[in-house]
Design a protein around this motif. Structure first.
Motif, mmCIF file in Angstrom:
data_model
loop_
_atom_site.group_PDB
_atom_site.id
_atom_site.type_symbol
_atom_site.label_atom_id
_atom_site.label_comp_id
_atom_site.label_asym_id
_atom_site.label_seq_id
_atom_site.Cartn_x
_atom_site.Cartn_y
_atom_site.Cartn_z
ATOM 1 N N UNK A 88 8.641 -20.653 -37.399
ATOM 2 C CA UNK A 88 9.101 -21.220 -35.851
ATOM 3 C C UNK A 88 8.059 -22.155 -35.330
ATOM 4 N N UNK A 89 6.675 -21.306 -35.370
ATOM 5 C CA UNK A 89 5.603 -22.159 -34.528
ATOM 6 C C UNK A 89 4.985 -23.291 -35.487
ATOM 7 N N UNK A 90 4.968 -23.118 -36.794
ATOM 8 C CA UNK A 90 4.540 -24.334 -37.532
ATOM 9 C C UNK A 90 5.265 -25.297 -37.810
ATOM 10 N N UNK A 91 6.665 -24.811 -38.151
ATOM 11 C CA UNK A 91 7.883 -25.812 -38.563
ATOM 12 C C UNK A 91 8.381 -26.477 -37.318
ATOM 13 N N UNK A 119 -4.434 -36.096 -33.883
ATOM 14 C CA UNK A 119 -3.219 -35.382 -33.775
ATOM 15 C C UNK A 119 -3.273 -34.335 -35.007
ATOM 16 N N UNK A 120 -3.216 -34.900 -36.043
ATOM 17 C CA UNK A 120 -2.735 -34.027 -37.381
ATOM 18 C C UNK A 120 -4.189 -33.000 -37.603
ATOM 19 N N UNK A 121 -5.410 -33.354 -37.272
ATOM 20 C CA UNK A 121 -6.150 -32.483 -37.192
ATOM 21 C C UNK A 121 -6.250 -31.457 -36.228
ATOM 22 N N UNK A 122 -5.941 -31.601 -34.759
ATOM 23 C CA UNK A 122 -5.850 -30.542 -33.824
ATOM 24 C C UNK A 122 -4.489 -29.807 -34.181
ATOM 25 N N UNK A 123 -3.332 -30.538 -34.565
ATOM 26 C CA UNK A 123 -2.135 -29.685 -34.714
ATOM 27 C C UNK A 123 -1.997 -28.590 -35.672
ATOM 28 N N UNK A 124 -2.598 -29.400 -36.745
ATOM 29 C CA UNK A 124 -2.613 -28.557 -38.046
ATOM 30 C C UNK A 124 -3.664 -27.499 -37.889
ATOM 31 N N UNK A 125 -4.849 -28.049 -37.328
ATOM 32 C CA UNK A 125 -6.025 -26.793 -36.917
ATOM 33 C C UNK A 125 -5.710 -25.879 -35.937
ATOM 34 N N UNK A 126 -5.668 -26.186 -34.786
ATOM 35 C CA UNK A 126 -5.211 -25.372 -33.707
ATOM 36 C C UNK A 126 -3.869 -24.600 -33.821
ATOM 37 N N UNK A 186 -2.367 -23.598 -36.534
ATOM 38 C CA UNK A 186 -2.526 -22.225 -37.360
ATOM 39 C C UNK A 186 -3.301 -21.066 -36.401
ATOM 40 N N UNK A 187 -4.261 -21.563 -35.928
ATOM 41 C CA UNK A 187 -5.159 -20.448 -35.106
ATOM 42 C C UNK A 187 -4.205 -20.225 -33.820
ATOM 43 N N UNK A 188 -3.676 -21.038 -33.296
ATOM 44 C CA UNK A 188 -2.688 -20.718 -32.350
ATOM 45 C C UNK A 188 -1.390 -19.803 -32.379
ATOM 46 N N UNK A 189 -1.229 -19.564 -33.658
ATOM 47 C CA UNK A 189 -0.143 -18.655 -34.028
ATOM 48 C C UNK A 189 -0.585 -17.156 -33.346
ATOM 49 N N UNK A 190 -1.858 -17.089 -33.449
ATOM 50 C CA UNK A 190 -2.521 -15.620 -33.126
ATOM 51 C C UNK A 190 -1.859 -15.166 -31.707
ATOM 52 N N UNK A 191 -1.710 -15.859 -30.802
ATOM 53 C CA UNK A 191 -0.986 -15.149 -29.385
ATOM 54 C C UNK A 191 0.395 -14.543 -29.921
ATOM 55 N N UNK A 192 0.936 -14.568 -31.100
ATOM 56 C CA UNK A 192 2.109 -13.856 -31.208
ATOM 57 C C UNK A 192 1.631 -12.711 -32.032
ATOM 58 N N UNK A 207 -5.778 -16.978 -30.430
ATOM 59 C CA UNK A 207 -4.086 -17.529 -30.237
ATOM 60 C C UNK A 207 -4.008 -18.221 -28.641
ATOM 61 N N UNK A 208 -4.500 -17.519 -27.986
ATOM 62 C CA UNK A 208 -4.181 -17.921 -26.441
ATOM 63 C C UNK A 208 -4.732 -19.296 -26.196
ATOM 64 N N UNK A 209 -6.047 -19.466 -26.870
ATOM 65 C CA UNK A 209 -7.076 -20.669 -26.469
ATOM 66 C C UNK A 209 -6.439 -21.783 -27.222
ATOM 67 N N UNK A 210 -6.207 -21.676 -28.587
ATOM 68 C CA UNK A 210 -6.153 -22.628 -29.364
ATOM 69 C C UNK A 210 -4.633 -23.427 -29.317
ATOM 70 N N UNK A 211 -3.766 -22.237 -29.096
ATOM 71 C CA UNK A 211 -2.312 -22.967 -28.888
ATOM 72 C C UNK A 211 -2.265 -23.989 -27.887
ATOM 73 N N UNK A 212 -2.957 -24.165 -26.835
ATOM 74 C CA UNK A 212 -2.814 -25.127 -25.731
ATOM 75 C C UNK A 212 -3.506 -26.185 -26.303
ATOM 76 N N UNK A 213 -4.018 -26.540 -27.319
ATOM 77 C CA UNK A 213 -4.604 -27.893 -27.643
ATOM 78 C C UNK A 213 -3.812 -29.034 -28.160
ATOM 79 N N UNK A 214 -2.637 -28.248 -28.823
ATOM 80 C CA UNK A 214 -1.795 -29.048 -29.705
ATOM 81 C C UNK A 214 -1.253 -30.461 -29.102
ATOM 82 N N UNK A 215 -0.753 -30.113 -27.783
ATOM 83 C CA UNK A 215 -0.086 -31.350 -27.201
ATOM 84 C C UNK A 215 -1.095 -32.508 -26.633
ATOM 85 N N UNK A 216 -2.530 -32.445 -26.523
ATOM 86 C CA UNK A 216 -3.248 -33.299 -26.154
ATOM 87 C C UNK A 216 -3.397 -34.702 -26.677
ATOM 88 N N UNK A 217 -3.454 -34.609 -28.116
ATOM 89 C CA UNK A 217 -3.609 -36.174 -28.774
ATOM 90 C C UNK A 217 -2.388 -37.118 -28.297
#
Length: 471
Positions: free
Chosen positions: A197-200, A235-242, A244-250, A264-274
Motif C-alpha cells: 500500500x505505502x510503497x506501491x 524526488x526519486x531520492x527522497x521518495x524511495x529513501x524516505x 521506506x523509512x516512512x513505513x515505520x509509522x505503521x 516513520x513519523x518524521x520521514x513519511x512527511x518528506x515524500x511530497x516536497x520535491x
C-alpha cells in the motif's frame, strides 16, 4: 497523432468515467454512516467501501498509463513499440473491471475457501480483486513496462525523465506481487501489506506522477528540461529513501520495535516536497521569462496539484503520523480525512491538468478558457476541503471520546460513533460530497465540450475582438 496517443485518450475517458463511479460509491458510503439501514440486505456497506477505494486505485492507474502513452512518443520521437498489444490489454483491463465490479455488487462475499479467493474477493484492503483479476493487472502492468522500455531501446534515446520512469516501473511491477501471498500470520501479513500500500500506491505513484508532471510542465510552460529533471532526481531520492523509512509509522501497531514510530513519523512527511519544488520552480522560471500558458484550467489544476500534495500528503500526513498524535488518531476518521486530502492533491489534480493538456492538443485548441472549468475547479476543491473538514471533526471526536477518554474499548467505540460531533461531521461530509459530485458533472461537461463547435467559434470571435481592440 500517434496511435499511442489515441490509446491515451481512451484510457483517460474510461478513467474519468470510473472517477464518477467512485464518487457515487463514496456518497453511498457517506449515507451509511448517517442511516445504517440504508440498502440493508441489498448492498453491504463493506462492498460500497470496496467499490469506492478500489475504483480510486484503478482509475488513477488508468490515468497514469494514459498520460505516459500520450507523452512518451513526443519524448523520443517514435511510436510506442507494441502499441497494438497495449490496446488489447486496455480492453482486457476494462472488461476485467466490469466483471469484478459485477461480482462485488451482485455476489459480494463467499465462503472462506480457495474458490472465493480466486473468483470473489481476496479479502485484503485495496487489493480485494479476486486472484484472476490480480493476475490480469500484473499482465497489464507488464505490457505497459514492455511498451515503455522497448520504445526507449527502439528509439535509441534516453532522457532523464525517461530513465527515472523506467527505474520506477520496476517497483510498480514487483511490489504489486505482494498482493498474492496468503500469509496466515496477521503480523507478517500486515507488514508486507503496508509495503504494497505505502510503497506501491504512494512511493512509486509519487515518482510516476512526478515524471508525468515534468512532461506536462515542459509542454505547458516551456519549462527547461534541466529544471524538471533536477527535481525528478531529488524526488526519486527522497521518495524511495524516505518512503521506506516512512513505513515505520505503521509498524509500531503490528508489534515491531518502538523506534520505528518516531522514524516513520518524521520521514513519511518528506515524500511530497520535491513535486512542490518542481512546480514552484517551473512557475517562477515561466514568470522570469514572461512565458504564459494558453491553457488556463491545466495551469490552475497543476498548481492545485502541487499545493494539494504539500498540504494534503505533507502537512496533514505529518500532523497525524507524529507518535504522540498517532496514538489517538490511528484508524479513526482523522486518517480518512488525511487520505482524501492526500489522494486529491497528490494525484487527481495532476491527472485533471494532464487531461486538459491532452484534449487541447488533440482538438487543436489554441487557447482553453471559459467559465465552466472555473465552476468545476471551485466546486471540486471546496467540496473536497469541506469533506476533509467534516471527516476531521468526526475523527477528532473519535480520538477524544474513544481513545483519550474511553481507552479504545468496544463500548468507547460505540459511544464515540453516537456523539453529536461525530454525527455532525458525517452530515458535513455528505453535504460537501454532494457539492463535489456537482463539480464533477461540470468538469465532465467542460472536458467533453471545450474546443468543439460553438465554443470554438466563440473563442475565435473573442480573439478577433481582442486583436481589433489592440492593433
Amino acid at each position: 497523432m500517434y496511435l499511442s496517443q489515441k490509446l491515451a485518450i481512451k484510457y483517460f475517458v474510461v478513467a474519468f468515467a470510473l472517477f464518477g463511479v467512485m464518487i457515487v460509491a463514496g456518497l453511498m458510503a457517506a449515507v451509511y454512516y448517517i442511516q445504517p439501514q440504508f440498502l440493508f440486505n441489498t448492498l453491504e456497506f463493506s462492498t460500497t467501501k470496496i467499490l469506492h477505494i478500489d475504483t480510486l486505485v484503478i482509475w488513477n492507474l488508468m490515468g497514469f498509463f494514459g498520460a505516459v502513452y500520450w507523452f512518451l512518443p513526443d519524448e523520443v520521437g517514435h511510436e510506442v513499440v507494441g502499441i497494438r498489444l497495449g490496446e488489447i490489454m486496455f480492453y482486457v483491463f476494462c472488461l476485467a473491471v466490469v466483471v469484478v465490479a459485477g461480482v462485488f455488487i451482485f455476489v459480494q462475499y463467499g465462503h472462506a475457501n480457495a474458490f472465493s479467493l480466486w473468483f470473489i474477493n481476496q479479502g485484503r484492503k485495496y487489493v480485494e480483486a479476486p486472484r484472476w483479476a490480480a493476475i490480469g493487472i500484473v499482465l497489464v502492468v507488464a505490457t505497459f513496462m514492455y511498451n515503455v522500455i522497448a520504445t526507449a531501446i527502439k528509439a535509441r534515446k534516453m532522457t532523464g525523465i525517461l530513465a527515472v520512469l523506467i527505474v520506477d516501473l520496476i517497483p510498480l511491477f514487483v511490489l504489486y506481487l505482494d498482493a498474492f501471498p496468503a500469509e496466515t500470520n496477521m503480523v507478517k501479513d500486515m507488514y508486507w501489506w503496508w509495503w504494497l500500500v505505502h510503497l506501491w500506491v504512494e512511493a512509486t505513484w509519487e515518482v510516476l506522477i512526478a515524471c508525468i508532471m515534468a512532461w506536462a510542465l515542459m509542454q505547458m510552460l516551456n519549462t527547461p528540461r534541466r529544471i524538471v529533471e533536477t527535481w525528478l532526481y531529488i524526488t526519486i531520492a527522497l521518495v524511495m529513501g524516505s518512503g521506506i523509512l516512512g513505513l515505520g509509522h505503521h509498524y509500531y501497531w503490528i508489534g515491531t520495535p518502538q523506534y520505528w514510530f518516531g522514524i516513520g513519523g518524521f520521514f513519511s512527511a518528506l515524500e511530497p516536497l520535491p513535486l512542490v519544488g518542481m512546480v514552484i520552480h517551473a512557475v517562477y522560471d515561466a514568470g522570469v521569462h514572461r512565458m504564459q500558458s494558453s491553457n488556463r484550467p491545466a495551469f490552475y489544476w497543476m498548481f492545485a496539484e502541487a499545493f494539494g500534495n504539500f498540504f494534503g500528503a505533507g502537512v496533514f500526513g505529518f500532523m497525524m503520523t507524529l507518535p504522540q498524535i498517532n496514538l489517538f488518531t490511528h484508524g479513526t476518521q482523522w486518517t480518512v480525512s488525511h487520505g482524501h486530502f492526500a489522494w486529491w492533491g497528490a494525484y487527481v489534480c495532476g491527472l485533471i491538468s494532464v487531461f486538459y493538456i491532452i484534449l487541447a492538443k488533440a482538438r487543436g485548441a489554441q487557447s482553453v478558457n471559459g467559465s465552466a472549468w472555473k465552476w468545476a475547479f471551485a466546486l471540486l476543491n471546496i467540496g473536497l476541503i469541506g469533506m476533509v473538514g467534516g471527516l476531521l471533526i468526526s475523527g477528532m471526536a473519535q480520538a477524544f471520546y474513544e481513545r483519550a477518554l474511553g481507552g479504545s474499548t468496544v463500548q468507547a467505540y460505540i459511544s464515540a460513533q453516537g456523539s453529536s460531533w461525530f454525527v455532525e461531521g458525517m452530515y458535513v461530509r455528505l453535504a460537501f460530497g454532494a457539492l463535489f459530485a456537482l463539480g464533477y458533472l461540470i468538469l465532465i461537461y467542460d472536458l467533453a465540450t471545450f474546443g468543439k463547435g460553438r465554443r470554438v467559434q466563440q473563442a475565435e470571435s473573442s480573439q478577433s475582438l481582442a486583436l481589433g481592440a489592440h492593433p
